[in-house]
Design an enzyme around this catalytic site. Structure first.
Site, PDB file in Angstrom:
ATOM      1  N   GLU A 248      23.116 -46.189 -23.273  1.00 42.77           N
ATOM      2  CA  GLU A 248      22.409 -45.740 -24.184  1.00 42.77           C
ATOM      3  C   GLU A 248      21.055 -46.356 -24.491  1.00 42.77           C
ATOM      4  OE1 GLU A 248      24.350 -45.799 -28.188  1.00 42.77           O
ATOM      5  OE2 GLU A 248      22.519 -46.504 -29.236  1.00 42.77           O
ATOM      6  N   GLN A 285     -15.761 -50.208 -29.403  1.00 43.93           N
ATOM      7  CA  GLN A 285     -14.807 -50.823 -28.293  1.00 43.93           C
ATOM      8  C   GLN A 285     -13.442 -51.318 -29.017  1.00 43.93           C
ATOM      9  OE1 GLN A 285     -16.438 -54.202 -26.200  1.00 43.93           O
ATOM     10  NE2 GLN A 285     -15.249 -53.873 -24.817  1.00 43.93           N
TER      11      GLN A 285
END
Ligand SMILES: Cc1cc2nc3c(=O)[nH]c(=O)nc-3n(C[C@H](O)[C@H](O)[C@H](O)COP(=O)(O)OP(=O)(O)OC[C@H]3O[C@@H](n4cnc5c(N)ncnc54)[C@H](O)[C@@H]3O)c2cc1C
Length: 388
Positions: A248, A285
């Protein structure tokens, strides 16, 4: 002599991607709002996914599967997630495949496999993995559910909470204490037919994410189960749990990772298009750095799951791998969802895909063992407290 020609892995990926987009994403916002209270909201989609081969992708061919490698199965399930906007459905399908069907396939006897696997692969039956209890979430050894030996089998008592698919499941893998004096070796695993007298299922929880499939409680009151319900041998429950939770932790987010990729691509497009005063925000940026970090988190997550798949395909057993994958991928899923929302400004705060991703991905850091617990396990392996 009859045989089915298998699609190449690239064809399979395309098929799953289109199916996720065209079928499983249908009406997802409405279904998310309704919260899986009505099985007709998800059952038909579940069965379509099963018929498409999602639940058989790497199950043995004799039980209706395609028997593909872990590596190819991950690719196909990742593609399903790229197309599918319903993360609840993706979690339910991957949960059943990796935590339950694999357990039955590896630890079940021939009778158990023949009885349950074809029905699960084909979507005729739905399965739940029942471990968690009120006083035992992170510490599995604290479970109180008991399975007392009787003349014909076992008498099961206890209550399991937070069980995926429980409100509608036909069968559950249930962990219970068979010998309280044997500590971890006193736990056993059972495959329990949920139509048995004494079993009750709660209504679905009104949870904040993964709302399109039900999660709830299973209560067992003097449930008489036959000897043949025992998975593996008596006392092997802890070992079976460790193995099923390893599958899992390594693979349950295979399809969520595809959703993460789609979200990344859509975030890049958004940041290119969104241009207040004619200046695209992607040229800022701070924004482009966030998107670069999203890309890096996606690439690392993908490499980690691919590595886990390659190890299993090559027969390499590295017990630290599942915890490294679970911790890193779950945190990346949540962080990318938050960053995608941040980059969208107020529009990301409207109800819809973006905020749904945040709600859904918030659950990934808890289910299957929290990030704190994965850190503890990794540390225990590093200190040599547990051999890898
Ligand atoms: C969406 C979802 C689906 C789920 N599906 C299933 C399912 O199908 N089957 C199933 O059995 N269970 C399922 N669960 C339950 C899940 O496995 C548990 O919630 C999880 O293991 C944590 O247990 P808990 O909620 O009791 O938290 P607790 O164990 O009470 O932990 C609470 C907090 O304390 C921290 N903590 C606890 N112990 C320690 C420790 N020793 N060291 C450091 N920190 C610690 C935890 O990290 C957490 O932050 C699901 C949960 C979610 C959210």
């Amino acid at each position: 002599m009859g045989y089915t020609l298998m699609l190449s892995i690239d064809e399979k990926c395309e098929e799953f991607r289109n199916f996720g987009h065209e079928v499983l994403s249908e009406d997802v916002e409405e279904r998310d709002r309704r919260g899986a209270k009505d099985p007709s909201d998800w059952m038909g989609l579940w069965q379509s996914a099963a018929h498409k081969g999602v639940l058989g992708i790497n199950m043995p061919q004799q039980f209706g599967g395609e028997g593909r490698s872990f590596t190819d199965s991950f690719q196909a399930l990742h593609s399903l997630g790229e197309g599918c906007r319903d993360n609840g459905m993706l979690l339910g399908l991957n949960g059943q495949l990796w935590a339950m069907q694999h357990s039955i396939s590896v630890f079940g006897n021939e009778h158990q496999k023949a009885k349950w696997l074809p029905a699960l692969v084909d979507g005729e039956a739905v399965c739940a993995h029942a471990v968690t209890e009120t006083n035992s979430g992170s510490d599995v050894t604290g479970i109180r559910a008991t399975a007392e030996k009787t003349k014909y089998g076992y008498r099961l008592n206890g209550e399991k909470i937070w069980i995926g698919m429980a409100p509608a499941a036909d069968v559950a893998q249930v962990f219970a204490i068979t010998n309280p004096d044997h500590g971890a070796w006193g736990m056993s695993a059972f495959i329990v037919d949920l139509k048995s007298p004494g079993v009750s299922k709660s209504a679905p929880y009104d949870k904040s994410g993964h709302r399109t499939v039900p999660t709830g409680k299973l209560t067992f009151e003097d449930v008489e189960i036959p000897d043949e319900s025992l998975l593996g041998s008596e006392g092997s429950g802890h070992a079976i749990f460790n193995q099923s939770i390893a599958w899992e932790r390594s693979f349950i987010f295979s399809s969520h990772l595809g959703a993460m990729k789609r979200q990344l691509d859509e975030t890049v497009l958004f940041a290119r298009d969104r241009a207040p005063n004619g200046k695209p925000i992607i040229n800022n940026q701070t924004v482009s750095n966030r998107i670069a970090d999203m890309q890096v988190r996606y690439e690392i997550s993908r490499l980690l799951i691919e590595n886990a798949a390659r190890e299993i395909d090559a027969g390499v057993k590295n017990r630290m791998t599942p915890s490294v994958v679970k911790l890193s991928v779950a945190e990346a899923l949540l962080e990318n969802a938050l960053q995608a929302q941040r980059i969208r400004g107020a529009s990301g705060y409207l109800t819809g895909e973006c905020e749904r991703m945040v709600r859904d991905m918030a659950g990934t850091i808890t289910l299957g063992g929290t990030s704190d617990i994965q850190r503890l396990l990794i540390s225990a392996y590093q200190k040599g407290a547990v051999r890898t």
